[in-house]
Design an enzyme around this catalytic site. Structure first.
Site, PDB file in Angstrom:
ATOM      1  N   CYS A  86      -3.921   7.644 -64.896  1.00 20.37           N
ATOM      2  CA  CYS A  86      -3.570   6.491 -64.052  1.00 20.37           C
ATOM      3  C   CYS A  86      -3.313   5.321 -64.988  1.00 20.37           C
ATOM      4  CB  CYS A  86      -4.689   6.207 -63.056  1.00 20.37           C
ATOM      5  SG  CYS A  86      -6.310   5.955 -63.828  1.00 20.37           S
TER       6      CYS A  86
ATOM      7  N   ARG B  42       4.572   0.980 -59.951  1.00 18.18           N
ATOM      8  CA  ARG B  42       4.123   0.926 -61.344  1.00 18.18           C
ATOM      9  C   ARG B  42       4.536   2.194 -62.092  1.00 18.18           C
ATOM     10  NH1 ARG B  42      -1.791   0.073 -62.134  1.00 18.18           N
ATOM     11  NH2 ARG B  42      -1.163  -0.375 -64.282  1.00 18.18           N
TER      12      ARG B  42
END
Length: 283
Positions: free
Chosen positions: A240, A181
């Site tokens: 994040c 990701r």
């Protein structure tokens, strides 16, 4: 002596009947928002309160403030006091995902100024491995507690501050998402793949041993040093996808005696909601 980072399952077994210990279950599934509460109802550590990641630990979403925006500090402190949390309470938070969710509440309590909070090392699997039992009974209501906001050294940064840092590079952004990701691959949670330019990747799962317990302080220090280089922890911005697993890195830093990093609460889900903000891909 309060526990401020981790608590073992053995220690929790000894403290579970202490009226000053409050246990909170924050199990959560991003793909099934009802799963955490259902798991709690099916069996939880005796006396554990359940708090929902979206309903209790986050503010309403606007589409531009990320997937798990922080609630108002004062309102959150009031909510916890209503659950019976006091200034003297030892809080123990657990999930079944290696602290992935529990670290968020650990950080939030420190954000309120309450430092006697620890994550159950190894989570629910560690509790069960001790042969400890689960309960399906709801905990008894506690009298309203006296938890109040206190001055805290826990810091946050805004999207504008992160944007300004792109020019100054005075702080290092560390992304806790998985490497794929981070590179912009396999993005299923947010509409845009990639990362904040200049960020470095430290997946939160790298803080754990194979058995789901946290690595030692010494190993964590060595591994974070490899990511940070010459940057001190006090000049690090943790982020994040939505400000949840970044707290896992912040917990690991505290275990490693590397305090002072700040949280970017909106994280990637907020950052990528504005197409004017730059995006980087690849390693």
């Amino acid at each position: 002596m309060p526990y401020t980072t981790l608590v073992s399952a053995q220690t929790l077994q000894a403290g579970v009947k202490d009226p000053d210990w409050i246990i909170i279950d924050v199990r959560h599934d991003l793909a099934d928002l009802a799963a955490g509460r259902a798991s709690w109802a099916a069996g939880h550590i005796p006396g554990a309160i359940f708090l929902h990641m979206d309903e209790d630990l986050s503010a309403p979403k606007t589409g531009q403030n990320g997937r798990h925006p922080l609630p108002d500090r004062a309102a959150f402190a009031t909510k916890l006091a209503q659950l019976g949390i006091n200034a003297r309470s030892q809080i123990v938070v657990y999930d079944a995902q290696g602290g992935m969710m529990a670290a968020r509440l650990w950080w939030m309590l420190r954000w309120l100024g309450h430092t006697a909070v620890a994550v159950l090392d190894g989570g629910l699997p560690a509790w069960l491995a001790q042969g400890a039992e689960l309960s399906t009974e709801a905990p008894a209501n506690r009298p309203i507690g006296d938890l109040q906001l206190l001055t805290t050294a826990v810091g946050t940064v805004s999207a504008d501050e992160v944007l300004a840092n792109l020019a100054t590079q005075s702080r290092l952004v560390v992304d806790a998402r998985g490497p794929d990701r981070f590179r912009g691959e396999n993005e299923t949670l947010d509409p845009v793949g990639g990362h904040i330019p200049g960020a470095r990747n430290r997946c939160f799962r790298d803080n754990l041993q194979a058995d789901g317990h946290f690595k030692s302080a010494e190993i964590l220090r060595e591994e974070f040093a490899a990511v940070f280089g010459d940057t001190p922890a006090s000049a690090v911005i943790a982020q994040c996808g939505s400000g949840v697993t970044a707290c896992h890195n912040l917990l690991a830093l505290e275990i490693a005696s590397l305090p002072g990093a700040a949280l970017y609460p909106g994280s990637w889900s907020e950052w990528c909601s504005d197409p004017a903000r730059p995006v980087a891909t690849g390693g």
